[in-house]
Design a protein around this motif. Structure first.
Motif, PDB file in Angstrom:
ATOM      1  N   MET A 122       0.832  -1.211   0.000  1.00 24.01           N
ATOM      2  CA  MET A 122       0.000   0.000   0.000  1.00 24.01           C
ATOM      3  C   MET A 122       0.864   1.258   0.000  1.00 24.01           C
ATOM      4  O   MET A 122       0.516   2.263  -0.624  1.00 24.01           O
ATOM      5  CB  MET A 122      -0.944  -0.014   1.196  1.00 24.01           C
ATOM      6  CG  MET A 122      -2.016  -1.095   1.105  1.00 24.01           C
ATOM      7  SD  MET A 122      -3.112  -1.149   2.543  1.00 24.01           S
ATOM      8  CE  MET A 122      -4.014   0.397   2.326  1.00 24.01           C
ATOM      9  N   LEU A 123       2.009   1.206   0.688  1.00 29.40           N
ATOM     10  CA  LEU A 123       2.927   2.344   0.661  1.00 29.40           C
ATOM     11  C   LEU A 123       3.445   2.580  -0.764  1.00 29.40           C
ATOM     12  O   LEU A 123       3.530   3.730  -1.222  1.00 29.40           O
ATOM     13  CB  LEU A 123       4.107   2.092   1.607  1.00 29.40           C
ATOM     14  CG  LEU A 123       3.830   2.216   3.106  1.00 29.40           C
ATOM     15  CD1 LEU A 123       5.041   1.746   3.903  1.00 29.40           C
ATOM     16  CD2 LEU A 123       3.476   3.660   3.473  1.00 29.40           C
ATOM     17  N   MET A 124       3.773   1.500  -1.475  1.00 29.67           N
ATOM     18  CA  MET A 124       4.255   1.646  -2.849  1.00 29.67           C
ATOM     19  C   MET A 124       3.155   2.153  -3.770  1.00 29.67           C
ATOM     20  O   MET A 124       3.389   2.995  -4.639  1.00 29.67           O
ATOM     21  CB  MET A 124       4.822   0.315  -3.344  1.00 29.67           C
ATOM     22  CG  MET A 124       6.197  -0.005  -2.780  1.00 29.67           C
ATOM     23  SD  MET A 124       6.917  -1.520  -3.447  1.00 29.67           S
ATOM     24  CE  MET A 124       6.226  -2.734  -2.315  1.00 29.67           C
ATOM     25  N   LEU A 125       1.930   1.669  -3.578  1.00 31.10           N
ATOM     26  CA  LEU A 125       0.816   2.142  -4.392  1.00 31.10           C
ATOM     27  C   LEU A 125       0.497   3.604  -4.103  1.00 31.10           C
ATOM     28  O   LEU A 125      -0.065   4.301  -4.950  1.00 31.10           O
ATOM     29  CB  LEU A 125      -0.426   1.270  -4.153  1.00 31.10           C
ATOM     30  CG  LEU A 125      -0.340  -0.161  -4.701  1.00 31.10           C
ATOM     31  CD1 LEU A 125      -1.557  -0.970  -4.260  1.00 31.10           C
ATOM     32  CD2 LEU A 125      -0.243  -0.145  -6.230  1.00 31.10           C
ATOM     33  N   ALA A 126       0.868   4.054  -2.905  1.00 29.71           N
ATOM     34  CA  ALA A 126       0.664   5.462  -2.549  1.00 29.71           C
ATOM     35  C   ALA A 126       1.770   6.362  -3.097  1.00 29.71           C
ATOM     36  O   ALA A 126       1.711   7.578  -2.943  1.00 29.71           O
ATOM     37  CB  ALA A 126       0.579   5.610  -1.033  1.00 29.71           C
ATOM     38  N   GLY A 127       2.786   5.751  -3.731  1.00 32.09           N
ATOM     39  CA  GLY A 127       3.812   6.546  -4.376  1.00 32.09           C
ATOM     40  C   GLY A 127       5.219   6.359  -3.860  1.00 32.09           C
ATOM     41  O   GLY A 127       6.175   6.865  -4.456  1.00 32.09           O
ATOM     42  N   THR A 143      12.936   3.788  -0.982  1.00 30.86           N
ATOM     43  CA  THR A 143      12.588   4.708   0.105  1.00 30.86           C
ATOM     44  C   THR A 143      12.085   3.948   1.327  1.00 30.86           C
ATOM     45  O   THR A 143      12.450   4.261   2.468  1.00 30.86           O
ATOM     46  CB  THR A 143      11.513   5.700  -0.365  1.00 30.86           C
ATOM     47  OG1 THR A 143      12.019   6.450  -1.474  1.00 30.86           O
ATOM     48  CG2 THR A 143      11.128   6.662   0.749  1.00 30.86           C
ATOM     49  N   ILE A 144      11.241   2.946   1.100  1.00 28.10           N
ATOM     50  CA  ILE A 144      10.706   2.147   2.219  1.00 28.10           C
ATOM     51  C   ILE A 144      11.853   1.445   2.941  1.00 28.10           C
ATOM     52  O   ILE A 144      11.912   1.426   4.179  1.00 28.10           O
ATOM     53  CB  ILE A 144       9.675   1.124   1.698  1.00 28.10           C
ATOM     54  CG1 ILE A 144       8.461   1.857   1.116  1.00 28.10           C
ATOM     55  CG2 ILE A 144       9.242   0.180   2.815  1.00 28.10           C
ATOM     56  CD1 ILE A 144       7.489   0.944   0.405  1.00 28.10           C
ATOM     57  N   LYS A 145      12.768   0.879   2.174  1.00 28.37           N
ATOM     58  CA  LYS A 145      13.912   0.188   2.785  1.00 28.37           C
ATOM     59  C   LYS A 145      14.745   1.161   3.621  1.00 28.37           C
ATOM     60  O   LYS A 145      15.153   0.850   4.753  1.00 28.37           O
ATOM     61  CB  LYS A 145      14.777  -0.454   1.698  1.00 28.37           C
ATOM     62  CG  LYS A 145      15.931  -1.286   2.254  1.00 28.37           C
ATOM     63  CD  LYS A 145      16.874  -1.724   1.155  1.00 28.37           C
ATOM     64  CE  LYS A 145      17.701  -0.542   0.651  1.00 28.37           C
ATOM     65  NZ  LYS A 145      18.747  -0.960  -0.310  1.00 28.37           N
ATOM     66  N   GLU A 146      15.001   2.349   3.090  1.00 30.72           N
ATOM     67  CA  GLU A 146      15.828   3.314   3.808  1.00 30.72           C
ATOM     68  C   GLU A 146      15.164   3.792   5.097  1.00 30.72           C
ATOM     69  O   GLU A 146      15.829   4.059   6.095  1.00 30.72           O
ATOM     70  CB  GLU A 146      16.134   4.511   2.904  1.00 30.72           C
ATOM     71  CG  GLU A 146      17.110   4.178   1.777  1.00 30.72           C
ATOM     72  CD  GLU A 146      17.372   5.366   0.876  1.00 30.72           C
ATOM     73  OE1 GLU A 146      16.684   6.396   1.054  1.00 30.72           O
ATOM     74  OE2 GLU A 146      18.246   5.268   0.005  1.00 30.72           O
ATOM     75  N   LYS A 147      13.824   3.904   5.079  1.00 34.48           N
ATOM     76  CA  LYS A 147      13.114   4.338   6.275  1.00 34.48           C
ATOM     77  C   LYS A 147      13.208   3.303   7.394  1.00 34.48           C
ATOM     78  O   LYS A 147      13.244   3.651   8.580  1.00 34.48           O
ATOM     79  CB  LYS A 147      11.641   4.612   5.953  1.00 34.48           C
ATOM     80  CG  LYS A 147      11.401   5.902   5.175  1.00 34.48           C
ATOM     81  CD  LYS A 147       9.924   6.117   4.948  1.00 34.48           C
ATOM     82  CE  LYS A 147       9.648   7.448   4.248  1.00 34.48           C
ATOM     83  NZ  LYS A 147       8.196   7.659   4.018  1.00 34.48           N
TER      84      LYS A 147
END
Length: 354
Positions: A282-287, A292-296
């Motif tokens: 859902m985070l990826m579908l939100a843009g 970025t997700i991995k770095e967070k």
């Protein structure tokens, strides 16, 4: 349920599914489940220039298309018919579905749109008989057969590809004596069809009009998302959308083994892992990008980055995708060889298609 004998007069828009097995049933259930719902979905995403491929789609909604209001499901055996009736019992009031056993030509004749959902090796026996070919004249034919291309279907139907795609874009129609379907569209849903979350890709022949493509999009939007692609992109997209659920499942299975080793119950770990995967999606579908997700999550000096470093994910996924594409090409070539051998009555022993 009704029978073909009751199809008289001027019928409503009718969809026939040839070979209504597991995936065909999932599509039918999605369509029946969406009846009466607000169809406010917009055109699908596209990996091609729709203004060149399908004409301008600006400003259209799914209200512009003639949605099927009656359905015909074709099966081979009595057991399949009984299974399908049982599956349809959950829809109340009784859905407008006619189950037909062993009468493909009449079921196609009664339809406006036909979904070809038989086994790939049964393509010729399903649509190659003269009565079915004749019944397909002027119909929209949608194939969900794995490894079967639009040219493969055109060859079985003795259909020559349109030499002038621009004529379709300009609204030209085939000659009145043209014995072919008005359009052939190839679609590939995935296993998540059964829970209404398929990622379906579609590509169409040069005859397909914008209204035909819109109808196909609406049909498959009932079981998930739809993306238009070119024929050249089909193998890559089917590897990505069709095979990836197995890759995800394998990765989660490995996570579960680790969780059980640390003391969690497998079922509880499965729910947590699936919800975590859903949240990341859902985070990826939100843009957000995967990077970025991995770095967070992978903060400097933290435990996550220590777990990421030894994972040979990139190499493994690259090798897996290469293997999928190689095998898919072998299947397609083997399918064509099998059809050739059947015509020449040559032995096919040792030929493995799946």
């Amino acid at each position: 349920m009704a029978s073909l004998d009751q199809l008289n007069g001027d019928p409503p828009s009718t969809l026939t599914i040839l070979g209504c097995g597991t995936l065909g049933s999932a599509i039918l259930s999605g369509l029946l489940g969406s009846r009466g719902q607000d169809a406010s979905a917009q055109p699908s995403k596209s990996l091609v220039d729709q203004n060149k491929i399908n004409g301008s789609l600006d400003g259209w909604t799914h209200e512009d298309i003639q949605k099927p209001t009656r359905f015909i499901a074709c099966v081979r055996t009595t057991e399949s018919a009984q299974r399908l009736r049982k599956d349809l019992d959950k829809f109340q009031p009784s859905p407008p579905v006619i189950i037909v056993q062993g009468n493909n030509s009449r079921a196609v004749q009664a339809a406006n749109t036909v979904i070809l959902a038989c086994q790939p090796q049964d393509l010729k026996s399903c649509v190659g008989e003269p009565a079915v070919k004749k019944a397909l004249k002027g119909k929209l034919l949608i194939s969900i057969l794995a490894g079967v291309t639009i040219p493969d279907i055109e060859a079985v139907l003795d259909q020559k590809p349109s030499a002038n795609p621009q004529a379709r874009i300009n609204g030209a129609t085939p000659p009145a004596d043209d014995p072919c379907p008005k359009a052939i569209v190839r679609a590939m849903p995935n296993t998540a069809s059964f829970v209404g979350s398929s990622t379906t890709v579609i590509t169409s022949c040069s005859r397909a009009t914008p209204s035909s493509v819109r109808l196909v999009e609406w049909l498959f939007a009932s079981i998930g998302s739809v993306t238009q692609i070119t024929a050249a992109q089909f193998d890559a997209c089917t590897a990505l959308c069709g095979s990836t659920p197995a890759f995800f499942a394998l990765f989660v299975e490995s996570l579960l083994d680790g969780a059980v080793a640390l003391g969690l119950k497998r079922y509880e770990a499965q729910v947590m892992a699936a919800e975590t995967m859903k949240g990341a999606a859902m985070l990826m579908l939100a843009g957000e990008t995967p990077e970025t997700i991995k770095e967070k999550v992978a903060t400097p000096g933290g435990s996550t980055i220590q777990g990421v470093l030894p994972l040979p994910v990139r190499w493994a996924v690259k090798e897996a995708n290469s293997a999928v594409n190689k095998t898919r090409n072998q299947i397609e070539n083997g399918q064509r060889a099998l059809e050739t051998n059947k015509e020449k009555k040559l032995p096919t022993r040792g030929m493995t298609l799946f």
